[in-house]
Design a protein around this motif. Structure first.
Motif, short mmCIF file in Angstrom:
data_model
loop_
_atom_site.label_atom_id
_atom_site.label_comp_id
_atom_site.label_asym_id
_atom_site.label_seq_id
_atom_site.Cartn_x
_atom_site.Cartn_y
_atom_site.Cartn_z
N ALA A 149 0.84 -1.19 0.00
CA ALA A 149 0.00 0.00 0.00
C ALA A 149 0.88 1.24 0.00
O ALA A 149 1.83 1.35 0.76
CB ALA A 149 -0.91 0.00 1.21
N TYR A 150 0.56 2.17 -0.88
CA TYR A 150 1.39 3.38 -0.93
C TYR A 150 0.73 4.54 -0.21
O TYR A 150 1.36 5.56 0.03
CB TYR A 150 1.70 3.76 -2.38
CG TYR A 150 0.51 4.20 -3.18
CD1 TYR A 150 -0.18 3.30 -3.98
CD2 TYR A 150 0.07 5.51 -3.16
CE1 TYR A 150 -1.27 3.68 -4.71
CE2 TYR A 150 -1.02 5.92 -3.90
CZ TYR A 150 -1.68 5.00 -4.68
OH TYR A 150 -2.76 5.39 -5.41
N LEU A 151 -0.56 4.42 0.11
CA LEU A 151 -1.21 5.47 0.90
C LEU A 151 -1.22 5.05 2.36
O LEU A 151 -1.60 3.94 2.69
CB LEU A 151 -2.65 5.71 0.43
CG LEU A 151 -2.82 6.29 -0.97
CD1 LEU A 151 -4.30 6.42 -1.30
CD2 LEU A 151 -2.16 7.64 -1.09
N PRO A 169 -1.49 12.01 2.61
CA PRO A 169 -1.86 10.61 2.78
C PRO A 169 -0.88 9.63 2.16
O PRO A 169 -1.09 8.43 2.25
CB PRO A 169 -3.22 10.53 2.09
CG PRO A 169 -3.16 11.58 1.06
CD PRO A 169 -2.33 12.70 1.62
N GLY A 170 0.17 10.10 1.52
CA GLY A 170 1.15 9.19 0.94
C GLY A 170 2.36 9.94 0.42
O GLY A 170 2.33 11.16 0.24
N ASP A 171 3.46 9.19 0.23
CA ASP A 171 4.66 9.78 -0.34
C ASP A 171 4.40 10.21 -1.78
O ASP A 171 3.61 9.59 -2.49
CB ASP A 171 5.80 8.76 -0.34
CG ASP A 171 6.18 8.29 1.06
OD1 ASP A 171 5.77 8.95 2.03
OD2 ASP A 171 6.88 7.26 1.16
N LEU A 212 6.60 15.19 -0.73
CA LEU A 212 5.86 14.92 0.48
C LEU A 212 6.14 13.50 0.98
O LEU A 212 6.41 12.59 0.19
CB LEU A 212 4.36 15.05 0.23
CG LEU A 212 3.84 16.40 -0.27
CD1 LEU A 212 2.33 16.32 -0.52
CD2 LEU A 212 4.15 17.51 0.73
N THR A 213 6.06 13.34 2.29
CA THR A 213 6.11 12.02 2.89
C THR A 213 4.80 11.78 3.63
O THR A 213 4.18 12.72 4.13
CB THR A 213 7.28 11.88 3.87
OG1 THR A 213 7.17 12.88 4.88
CG2 THR A 213 8.60 12.04 3.15
N ALA A 214 4.35 10.54 3.67
CA ALA A 214 3.09 10.22 4.31
C ALA A 214 3.10 10.70 5.76
O ALA A 214 4.05 10.47 6.50
CB ALA A 214 2.85 8.71 4.27
N TYR A 265 -5.04 2.21 1.90
CA TYR A 265 -4.56 2.45 3.25
C TYR A 265 -4.06 1.15 3.86
O TYR A 265 -4.57 0.07 3.58
CB TYR A 265 -5.67 3.02 4.13
CG TYR A 265 -5.96 4.47 3.92
CD1 TYR A 265 -5.49 5.43 4.81
CD2 TYR A 265 -6.71 4.91 2.84
CE1 TYR A 265 -5.76 6.78 4.63
CE2 TYR A 265 -6.99 6.25 2.64
CZ TYR A 265 -6.51 7.17 3.54
OH TYR A 265 -6.77 8.50 3.35
N ALA A 266 -3.07 1.26 4.74
CA ALA A 266 -2.60 0.10 5.49
C ALA A 266 -3.49 -0.15 6.69
O ALA A 266 -4.14 0.76 7.20
CB ALA A 266 -1.15 0.34 5.95
N GLU A 267 -3.55 -1.38 7.13
CA GLU A 267 -4.28 -1.71 8.36
C GLU A 267 -3.48 -1.23 9.58
O GLU A 267 -2.26 -1.14 9.51
CB GLU A 267 -4.50 -3.22 8.44
CG GLU A 267 -5.47 -3.76 7.41
CD GLU A 267 -6.93 -3.33 7.65
OE1 GLU A 267 -7.19 -2.54 8.57
OE2 GLU A 267 -7.79 -3.79 6.90
N PRO A 268 -4.14 -0.88 10.67
CA PRO A 268 -5.57 -1.00 10.92
C PRO A 268 -6.39 0.21 10.48
O PRO A 268 -7.60 0.22 10.63
CB PRO A 268 -5.64 -1.16 12.44
CG PRO A 268 -4.51 -0.33 12.93
CD PRO A 268 -3.41 -0.50 11.92
N VAL A 269 -5.70 1.26 9.92
CA VAL A 269 -6.42 2.47 9.53
C VAL A 269 -7.45 2.18 8.45
O VAL A 269 -8.54 2.75 8.45
CB VAL A 269 -5.43 3.57 9.07
CG1 VAL A 269 -6.16 4.74 8.47
CG2 VAL A 269 -4.59 4.03 10.25
#
Length: 306
Positions: A1-3, A57-59, A102-104, A150-154
């Motif tokens: 996941a990149y976000l 929200p992401g790089d 930008l970085t997440a 999005y990555a878990e758990p978000v």
């Protein structure tokens, strides 16, 4: 996941979110057609919650900054050769500009003048099915569902905040069916080159489904028919995907859909007469009033095309 590779950095803190609207929101005339982005609502249910911090929200690298409705801006961020994301209705911090890397999780500003922040994902490897692709910008043709990245758990936390009465929490925007009424239509004479302009909204018409209540068929009218908004059709009406040039004149009884909160009037506002005269042409007329009408066109008929 990149976000959102971090576990705790969605672009808006879930604690201040009212809810999330999935793809396909309708808000004529600006969004007469299903929207290609999702909405993080802030301050809609809690008016005192305003100007909340927004993080990336992401790089990625900012490629474009548009002054959408000053002081609000819309930014496009290139993540890879195939993926971009964009945020709208953000008041950027000083120093955040085109070319910024930008970085997440990096703070970039605050939510803007509206009720939240828009998030869209453009996936060049995914192309949606529209009857006339030339009428749509890349943002729409290659729109993807943002929350899946999005990555878990978000990811699960945010999906739980989506306002949608269905297991398909991402929503949908591509309802066009070739040779059928279902999907998006444009007033005959509207130049293809102007189709994506916000100013074209009044000249658009959509026969789609509600993004919050996806079982509810909706007529979305930009205004040229005499109604601006989203409207339910009567129970038992002919499904949009079954109306063809062979169907003749079809009548839809319209009542208010209720929009985001689902609070609409059950009163019939009028009858919409529809007739496909060819696979990519449809005649439409609105007859106001609650009385049943004969399926016969009068004088105020509009023609829409793909």
């Amino acid at each position: 996941a990149y976000l959102i590779p971090q576990e705790d950095s969605p672009e808006v803190d879930p604690a201040v979110l009212d809810f999330i609207l999935p793809l396909g929101n309708l808000n004529p005339p600006d969004h007469t057609l299903p929207s290609d982005h999702i909405y993080f609502y802030v301050g809609f249910l809690r008016p005192g919650v305003r100007n909340v911090p927004v993080v990336a929200p992401g790089d990625g690298t900012i490629t474009t900054i548009l002054r959408s409705s000053p002081p609000d801006t819309k930014i496009f961020v290139r993540v890879s050769a195939s993926h971009q994301y964009y945020l709208d209705h953000v008041v950027l911090d000083p120093g955040i500009q085109q070319g910024t890397r930008l970085t997440a999780g990096q703070p970039i500003g605050t939510s803007g003048s509206g009720f939240g922040v828009d998030l869209g994902v453009i996936n060049a490897s995914r192309t949606l099915s529209f009857a006339n692709p030339a009428r749509y910008p890349g943002d729409t043709l290659h729109a993807d569902a943002p929350l899946q990245y999005y990555a878990e758990p978000v990811r699960s936390q945010l999906y739980a905040m989506v306002r949608r009465d269905s297991d398909g929490r991402d929503g949908r925007i591509d309802y066009d069916v070739a040779g059928r009424l279902s999907g998006n239509w444009f007033l005959d004479g509207l130049p293809v080159s102007r189709s994506a302009d916000v100013s074209a909204g009044p000249a658009e018409l959509a026969f789609v489904f509600d993004n919050v209540r996806p079982s509810q068929a909706i007529v979305s009218s930009g205004g040229l028919l005499g109604l601006t908004g989203t409207y339910r059709i009567q129970a038992g009406a002919v499904p949009f995907a079954e109306v063809s040039p062979e169907s003749g004149v079809v009548a839809y009884r319209l009542s208010q859909s209720g929009g985001t909160l689902g609070i609409g009037s059950p009163a019939v506002l009028g009858t919409l007469l529809v007739q496909m005269t060819a696979s990519e042409r449809v005649r439409v007329e609105l007859v106001r009033g609650q009385a049943l009408v004969e399926p016969v066109f009068g004088g105020d008929v509009r023609t829409y095309v793909r």
